[in-house]
Design a protein around this motif. Structure first.
Motif, PDB file in Angstrom:
ATOM      1  N   SER A 222       0.894  -1.157   0.000  1.00 53.84           N
ATOM      2  CA  SER A 222       0.000   0.000   0.000  1.00 53.84           C
ATOM      3  C   SER A 222       0.933   1.208   0.000  1.00 53.84           C
ATOM      4  O   SER A 222       2.134   1.078   0.296  1.00 53.84           O
ATOM      5  CB  SER A 222      -0.862   0.005   1.259  1.00 53.84           C
ATOM      6  N   LEU A 223       0.376   2.388  -0.266  1.00 49.62           N
ATOM      7  CA  LEU A 223       1.219   3.582  -0.203  1.00 49.62           C
ATOM      8  C   LEU A 223       1.653   3.823   1.252  1.00 49.62           C
ATOM      9  O   LEU A 223       2.761   4.287   1.514  1.00 49.62           O
ATOM     10  CB  LEU A 223       0.467   4.793  -0.772  1.00 49.62           C
ATOM     11  N   HIS A 224       0.767   3.456   2.197  1.00 48.16           N
ATOM     12  CA  HIS A 224       1.142   3.567   3.609  1.00 48.16           C
ATOM     13  C   HIS A 224       2.412   2.770   3.891  1.00 48.16           C
ATOM     14  O   HIS A 224       3.354   3.268   4.508  1.00 48.16           O
ATOM     15  CB  HIS A 224       0.013   3.015   4.502  1.00 48.16           C
ATOM     16  N   ALA A 225       2.426   1.507   3.428  1.00 45.25           N
ATOM     17  CA  ALA A 225       3.589   0.645   3.689  1.00 45.25           C
ATOM     18  C   ALA A 225       4.832   1.195   2.987  1.00 45.25           C
ATOM     19  O   ALA A 225       5.936   1.147   3.529  1.00 45.25           O
ATOM     20  CB  ALA A 225       3.292  -0.776   3.227  1.00 45.25           C
ATOM     21  N   LYS A 227       5.511   4.349   2.263  1.00 53.61           N
ATOM     22  CA  LYS A 227       6.030   5.526   2.977  1.00 53.61           C
ATOM     23  C   LYS A 227       6.819   5.079   4.216  1.00 53.61           C
ATOM     24  O   LYS A 227       7.894   5.581   4.501  1.00 53.61           O
ATOM     25  CB  LYS A 227       4.877   6.447   3.382  1.00 53.61           C
ATOM     26  N   ASN A 228       6.248   4.082   4.928  1.00 51.94           N
ATOM     27  CA  ASN A 228       6.942   3.597   6.134  1.00 51.94           C
ATOM     28  C   ASN A 228       8.282   2.952   5.800  1.00 51.94           C
ATOM     29  O   ASN A 228       9.196   2.966   6.606  1.00 51.94           O
ATOM     30  CB  ASN A 228       6.054   2.595   6.879  1.00 51.94           C
ATOM     31  N   PHE A 235      13.971   8.866   1.269  1.00 52.82           N
ATOM     32  CA  PHE A 235      13.289   9.094  -0.010  1.00 52.82           C
ATOM     33  C   PHE A 235      12.018   9.894   0.263  1.00 52.82           C
ATOM     34  O   PHE A 235      11.376   9.718   1.297  1.00 52.82           O
ATOM     35  CB  PHE A 235      12.867   7.757  -0.642  1.00 52.82           C
ATOM     36  N   HIS A 236      11.661  10.729  -0.696  1.00 50.16           N
ATOM     37  CA  HIS A 236      10.398  11.467  -0.598  1.00 50.16           C
ATOM     38  C   HIS A 236       9.500  10.975  -1.715  1.00 50.16           C
ATOM     39  O   HIS A 236       9.881  11.053  -2.884  1.00 50.16           O
ATOM     40  CB  HIS A 236      10.628  12.968  -0.765  1.00 50.16           C
ATOM     41  N   ILE A 237       8.336  10.468  -1.356  1.00 51.68           N
ATOM     42  CA  ILE A 237       7.380  10.075  -2.395  1.00 51.68           C
ATOM     43  C   ILE A 237       6.620  11.340  -2.772  1.00 51.68           C
ATOM     44  O   ILE A 237       5.929  11.924  -1.941  1.00 51.68           O
ATOM     45  CB  ILE A 237       6.430   8.981  -1.867  1.00 51.68           C
ATOM     46  N   PHE A 238       6.793  11.788  -4.028  1.00 49.42           N
ATOM     47  CA  PHE A 238       6.172  13.073  -4.383  1.00 49.42           C
ATOM     48  C   PHE A 238       4.994  12.937  -5.330  1.00 49.42           C
ATOM     49  O   PHE A 238       4.247  13.876  -5.545  1.00 49.42           O
ATOM     50  CB  PHE A 238       7.203  14.075  -4.927  1.00 49.42           C
TER      51      PHE A 238
END
Ligand code: JHZ
Length: 405
Positions: A222-225, A227-228, A235-238
């Motif tokens: 997931s995007l949550h996982a 980002k964690n 890293f920055h997810i932009f």
């Protein structure tokens, strides 16, 4: 060791909980030659687990990657819809490579389909462990290695750092995902961008595409996982896009420099919260749905056979082998499967040993039903096979719910 089972999360290291057991499973891409039909085959436990701490859904059953990836039957170029998809992705990546001296490194670039679209504009390197795919990569520098922080340093020594690093699905294929991410961080230029595509766990659950769970697919993100996993590694997810690949996937854009974060990131996070992707109960009910789907499919096919229907399979994707084995579909239920990949034709599917034939056989031998194992290309396949359908051949779509068209 060929197999280890982990009880800690490969992202955050905390304890994980099993949510689904798919039993003992052969390797999904290990098609068998006629000479080896009687020989023992590798089979390992296969299950899905969830980490309640960082939200990563994962396969805790780790098979030695040497067994999985050194001799690889799957080629991207066998699926025209995927080739079109990669042409489109190449257009997106080209925007980040303004200079012909810029380097794009692909992790697990398979037969070089994606890089073939970029090679006229910049330098391209494919790092893929498969030894049998090198010759398919014409005009692409092919490094037959697993990508990690060590191979990243070798690449820097020989070719310098990369402006773009791209990984389509391969970011879900490694047990050592933190090491892979560290390799990306080392190899990527400070002004570079890491673009990767992964199957979205929201789609796995909602579209019930449980056959995507196999030993190669160790992470269901997931995007949550993500980002964690990635933010502690700086890293920055932009940006993130939801794309219609393998059901639904996420195309994620990350960089080492702080960029403006696009609203898409919060939109996807919100959708995930609403879908319950941060709670284990959502994953436990998915597990129950899978068992139900298996029972219905097996009973349905058995009943059709009892009535004398002839059934073949359409496509021999890796996921199809999970479906055939978990549902115990042997050649007495499905006589043969067809596949466009020449690397698979003439072989037998792993475990249940159904022969793989060229799709040409369907022109003369029209079965009553075709079990659509490559269901992710449903629309293009149904359109392409309109003639067969006009002759009365019906397609059985196995997921999310069984349907016949
Ligand atoms: P397809 C692969 O999974 C393996 P698979 C891998 N581990 C991965 O991560 C995922 O992709 C993402 C055939 N076909 O793309 C071609 C037809 O016969 O769903 C392929 O063999 N006729 C890297 O194997 C297979 O079906 C057709 O008309 O599940 C599809 O494989 C079409 C369109 C395909 O990936």
């Amino acid at each position: 060791m060929d197999y280890v089972r982990r009880d800690d999360c490969r992202s955050c290291g905390k304890p994980i909980s099993q949510v689904l057991d798919l039993g003992s499973m052969p390797l999904a891409n290990s098609f068998v030659s006629v000479e080896k039909l009687e020989a023992p085959e590798y089979k390992f436990p296969l299950s899905l687990a969830f980490c309640p701490h960082c939200y990563l859904a994962q396969v805790p059953d780790v098979v030695d990657p040497e067994l999985l990836f050194r001799d690889y039957a799957y080629t991207t170029g066998s699926s025209p819809a995927l080739v079109r998809h990669f042409e489109n992705l190449a257009g997106v990546l080209h925007r980040f490579t303004v200079d012909s001296q810029d380097t794009v490194v692909e992790i697990g670039g398979n037969d070089g389909t994606l890089l073939s679209f970029l090679k006229p504009f910049c330098k391209v390197i494919n790092v893929d462990p498969a030894l049998n795919l090198a010759d398919l990569n014409s005009g692409v520098t092919y490094i037959p290695a697993f990508f990690n922080h060590l191979s990243a340093q070798d690449i820097i020594r020989e070719y310098g750092r990369a402006k773009v690093i791209v990984a389509t699905n391969s970011f879900a294929h490694s047990d050592l995902i933190k090491d892979m991410a560290k390799g990306v961080s080392v190899l990527l230029r400070d002004d570079g961008v890491f673009v990767f595509e992964v199957h979205w766990v929201k789609n796995l659950l909602e579209d019930n595409c449980w056959d995507q769970i196999y030993h190669e697919h160790l992470c269901f993100y997931s995007l949550h996982a993500l980002k964690n996993l990635l933010e502690p590694l700086d890293f920055h997810i932009f940006d993130v896009k939801i794309i219609p690949v393998h059901g639904q996937s996420l195309r994620v854009f990350a960089s080492k420099q702080t960029e403006m974060v696009w609203p898409s990131v919060e939109m996807v996070l919100k959708a995930e919260r609403e879908a319950g992707l941060t709670g284990i109960s959502t994953f436990l009910s998915f597990g129950q749905k899978v068992t139900h789907n298996k029972d219905r499919l097996r009973t349905g096919l058995t009943n059709l056979r009892k009535r004398g229907a002839r059934i073949a399979g359409y496509g021999a994707p890796a996921k199809g082998n999970v479906l055939l084995n978990y549902c115990k579909i042997h050649p007495h239920l499905v006589q043969y499967v067809t596949d466009t990949s020449k690397l698979k034709q003439g072989l037998y599917t792993p475990g249940v040993h159904i022969p793989v034939r060229s799709p040409d056989v369907l022109v003369t031998d029209r079965p009553d039903y075709l079990l659509l194992l490559a269901w992710n290309y449903k629309d293009s396949i149904l359109e392409k096979e309109q003639k067969l359908r006009d002759y009365g051949v019906k397609f059985i779509i196995p997921v999310p719910e069984i349907s016949i068209v």
